[in-house]
Motif scaffolding. Structure first.
Motif: not given
Length: 236
Positions: A99, A146-147, A153, A156, A162-163, A165, A175
């Motif tokens: 990210a 942050t995305l 995404l 979530t 943001n879990q 992507f 995450q």
């Protein structure tokens, strides 16, 4: 008769005792070998993934914002799988590095909350189109991300929105942790016990008790997720 060679997955770990856990087991079951590198211990990262079928970057106790040389080098290295359009998975720290490389920010929660234990997530519409997601996942982090722009995404949650992507067609970041074997979770609970007093963290008994309830679903999801990203190694 020549021995058949198996394609390799670059496997990036961040401590001497770290293990790829179930991710490693499942990739090997799918016909891949693991090329394990530990950048904090001086292992180099390849200039190209021409000799690899993809890469997985795991988590660690450090932050993607740390000034250590290997952190900067590893974050910059993310350009290699992205440029070469190779299958890539970043887990926790690996996702945060991806990210950050893509222009996102890695930061803690505004109220100091952490996710250490089992927490619910919810798949987005794009995530549900990809595969079926578990309701609860295992977390062990004090920062999120942050995305990045142009990222999609996939899942979530409330505390850290943001879990999961996807960037492009082949790069993924999550995450949470699906790779822990039972032995690994016991080690994390013992060695990470000092963090259970942080705001939002769960006591160690809930980590192990939650595993009995939710881990079978997380494990099934992990197998399907790895299949989506890496598939099976071609027979040679």
């Amino acid at each position: 008769m020549l021995a058949r060679t198996r394609p390799r997955i670059l496997t990036v770990l961040h401590q001497e005792t770290s293990s790829p856990g179930r991710v490693g087991h499942m990739l090997m079951e799918r016909g891949f070998d693991l090329d394990i590198r530990r950048p904090p211990l001086g292992d180099p990262l390849p200039d190209t993934l021409d000799g690899h079928a993809g890469a997985v970057v795991f988590g660690g106790p450090m932050s993607a914002n740390d000034p250590d040389e290997f952190v900067r080098r590893e974050t910059d290295w993310m350009r290699v799988p992205l440029k070469e359009d190779k299958p890539f998975l970043g887990i926790c720290l690996g996702a945060q590095m991806l990210a950050k490389h893509l222009g996102g920010k890695v930061e803690g929660h505004g109220r100091g909350l952490v996710e250490i234990g089992w927490y619910p997530i919810e798949a987005t519409g794009c995530g549900r189109q990809l595969l079926h997601w578990p309701d609860m996942v295992y977390q062990f982090h004090r920062e999120g991300f942050t995305l990045p722009s142009d990222a999609t995404l996939l899942a979530t949650a409330d505390t850290y929105p943001n879990q999961a992507f996807r960037y492009g067609e082949k790069a993924y970041g999550i995450q949470f942790h699906g790779e822990l074997t039972q032995a690994m979770m016991h080690r994390w609970v013992v060695h990470g016990a000092q963090r259970f007093s942080l705001p939002g963290a769960q006591p160690g008994r809930d980590h192990l008790g939650g595993r009995l309830i939710w881990d079978m679903h997380l494990r099934r999801w992990l197998g399907e997720f790895l299949e989506t990203i890496f598939g099976h190694a071609p027979v040679r």
